[in-house]
Write an enzyme that holds these catalytic residues in place. Structure first.
Site, PDB file in Angstrom:
ATOM      1  N   ASP A 147      -2.312  -7.265   6.338  1.00 48.79           N
ATOM      2  CA  ASP A 147      -3.411  -6.417   5.766  1.00 48.79           C
ATOM      3  C   ASP A 147      -4.192  -6.616   5.804  1.00 48.79           C
ATOM      4  OD1 ASP A 147      -4.295  -5.048   3.184  1.00 48.79           O
ATOM      5  OD2 ASP A 147      -5.044  -7.238   2.419  1.00 48.79           O
ATOM      6  N   ASP A 300      -6.798  -6.073  -5.310  1.00 50.90           N
ATOM      7  CA  ASP A 300      -7.320  -6.525  -3.245  1.00 50.90           C
ATOM      8  C   ASP A 300      -8.631  -7.455  -3.872  1.00 50.90           C
ATOM      9  OD1 ASP A 300      -7.684  -6.481  -1.046  1.00 50.90           O
ATOM     10  OD2 ASP A 300      -8.498  -4.616  -0.796  1.00 50.90           O
TER      11      ASP A 300
HETATM   12  N1  LIG Z   1     -10.069  -5.116   1.065  1.00 52.39           N
HETATM   13  C1  LIG Z   1     -11.374  -5.559   1.591  1.00 52.39           C
HETATM   14  O1  LIG Z   1     -11.987  -4.819   1.863  1.00 52.39           O
HETATM   15  N2  LIG Z   1     -11.212  -6.336   2.730  1.00 52.39           N
HETATM   16  C2  LIG Z   1      -9.862  -7.393   2.505  1.00 52.39           C
HETATM   17  C3  LIG Z   1      -8.262  -6.732   3.995  1.00 52.39           C
HETATM   18  C4  LIG Z   1      -8.157  -5.369   3.093  1.00 52.39           C
HETATM   19  O2  LIG Z   1      -7.462  -5.822   1.835  1.00 52.39           O
HETATM   20  O3  LIG Z   1      -8.331  -4.948   3.794  1.00 52.39           O
HETATM   21  C5  LIG Z   1     -10.846  -8.590   2.693  1.00 52.39           C
HETATM   22  O4  LIG Z   1      -9.490  -9.576   3.466  1.00 52.39           O
HETATM   23  O5  LIG Z   1     -11.733  -9.009   2.762  1.00 52.39           O
HETATM   24 ZN   LIG Z   2      -6.219  -3.587   2.895  1.00 49.15          ZN
HETATM   25 ZN   LIG Z   3      -6.389  -6.808   0.964  1.00 48.82          ZN
END
Ligand SMILES: NC(=O)N[C@@H](CC(=O)O)C(=O)O
Ligand SMILES: [Zn+2]
Ligand SMILES: [Zn+2]
Length: 426
Positions: A147, A300
């Site tokens: 991720d 997230d």
């Molecule tokens: N979601 C995001 O915009 N950022 C995430 C990385 C991810 O989830 O792709 C991060 O680690 O900051």
């Molecule tokens: Zn992601």
């Molecule tokens: Zn993420």
């Protein structure tokens, strides 16, 4: 441990208030409890199984200036979570047993929420060579993900799925075809054109989800899709599920509520990957979540330092806080719209994510003999979001100043109160 008595709660928001007796971390009785012990005043709150977040960024090791396992665990407990999955994009990357064991150990020491480390799929998240999935699986890792990056090489993704099947773990894909998102800053559409921001086309997500569903079906492996953001992805998932693909998917609270209309101010607090999409997408995502095409909500939660957000749009890092607002956003978008009842909230916030990750003691029914991982929700509360008041250093919430419905009044992890009235008990 003395028994815990939760007074006057309504399991799944149904029926008259009852008391719940918890002994040795297990629900011992539900009904009228005469026993004495530590008391929690439920005051008619909705009682749900503790929430499980399949997608959290805790930033330790490497960026402890933005979040630590301790501060992120506090945010999780305050948000009603009893288990979180800590993403592998730390520094060093969680691509080996040493790092994942460190994260798990720190999580246990803090003890506010079960912290499950996610292992990287490829070494250094570089997308070139598979990480040692077997050794990490032996160390207890159940979910693997690059991720932040997409495992875009189809052969590598196929190999990862083959290994995951043999190891009985799940690969969670950040679906983003990198050739289609070079320099991308916002959802490709009218709003991005108007603002002069380079577009991130929906097809960059949908093409990878379709490809991975085909691969998972071919290999007979399970696949999990991170942060679904487009209506087209929901269509692909519905098609893949209908033909028997073992695919699961999550949607974030921010993709259920916010749209790219928010970008007009160029405030980087709204910058996230995948980007905020259109109102038609949020509508489709809500329906897909209600119908089970999308299995669950995952935050997230992505804390960032002030200097990485208080800057020009293109230089800002993508990501938003989510743990302490998730429940309220789900109530706003899914419950208050009639799309889900409290049973449905239990399903998308707890039961399905626990099942996807294979957690035996989370997302369980509220019944005698079951582990006491529980969340109490005041459905009538209203509150105003203040990022500065959140646990942790980062304050990058896109919901700042919004008045939201429903509040977590207490969280219980195996019979221990980990959050109560917005505080972590001493
Ligand atoms: N979601 C995001 O915009 N950022 C995430 C990385 C991810 O989830 O792709 C991060 O680690 O900051
Ligand atoms: Zn992601
Ligand atoms: Zn993420």
């Amino acid at each position: 441990m003395s028994p815990l008595i939760i007074r006057g709660v309504r399991p799944y928001g149904e029926g008259d208030p009852v008391d719940v007796l918890v002994r040795d971390g297990v629900i011992a009785a539900i009904g009228e409890v005469a026993e004495e012990g530590e008391e929690v005043d439920g005051a008619g709150a909705v009682l749900l199984p503790g929430f499980v977040d399949l997608h959290t960024h805790l930033r330790e090791p490497g960026r402890e200036d933005t979040e630590t396992i301790a501060s992120g665990s506090a945010a999780a407990a305050l948000g009603g979570y009893t288990a979180v999955f800590a993403m592998a994009n730390t520094n060093p990357v969680a691509d080996n047993a040493v790092v994942v064991e460190h994260v798990a150990r720190r999580g246990r020491e803090v003890g506010l929420v079960d912290v499950h480390p996610v292992g990287a799929v490829t070494v250094g998240l570089a997308g070139e060579k598979l990480a040692e999935l077997g050794t990490m699986a032996k160390a207890g890792v159940r979910v693997f993900s690059d991720d932040g990056h997409c495992v875009h090489d189809p052969l590598l993704m196929r190999r990862a799925l083959e290994y995951s099947k043999a190891l009985d773990v799940v690969v969670a894909q950040h679906a983003e075809e990198p050739r289609l998102t070079v320099g991308a800053q916002a959802h490709e559409g009218e709003q991005a054109s108007r603002l002069g921001l380079q577009g991130w086309p929906a097809a960059a997500e949908e093409a990878i989800v379709a490809r991975d569903c085909l691969l998972a079906k071919q290999v007979g492996a399970r696949l999990h899709v991170c942060h679904v953001s487009t209506s087209g992805t929901a269509d692909v998932l519905a098609w893949a599920k209908a033909r028997g693909t073992e695919v699961s998917a999550e949607v974030t609270p921010h993709h259920l509520l916010l749209t790219d209309e928010r970008l007009a101010t160029y405030d980087p607090v709204n910058k996230v990957n995948p980007p905020l999409r259109t109102a038609a997408d949020t509508e489709a995502l809500r329906r897909a979540l209600a119908d089970g095409v999308i299995d669950c909500v995952a935050t997230d939660h992505a804390p960032h330092a002030v200097q990485d957000k208080d800057c020009e749009w293109s230089a800002a890092r993508p990501g938003m806080l989510g743990l302490q607002t998730a429940l309220s956003i789900v109530v706003e978008t899914m419950v208050n719209t009639g799309l889900l009842d409290w049973r449905g909230v239990a399903r998308v916030m707890s039961e399905r994510p626990a099942a996807i990750a294979g957690l035996p003691d989370q997302g369980r029914p509220i019944e005698v003999g079951e582990p006491a991982n529980l969340t109490l929700v005041d459905p009538g509360a209203r509150w105003v979001v203040r990022g500065a008041e959140f646990a942790g250093v980062a304050a990058n919430t896109p919901f700042e100043g919004m008045e939201l419905p429903a509040r977590v009044v207490a969280t219980v992890l195996r019979g221990r109160v980990t959050a109560s009235s917005g505080r972590i008990p001493a």
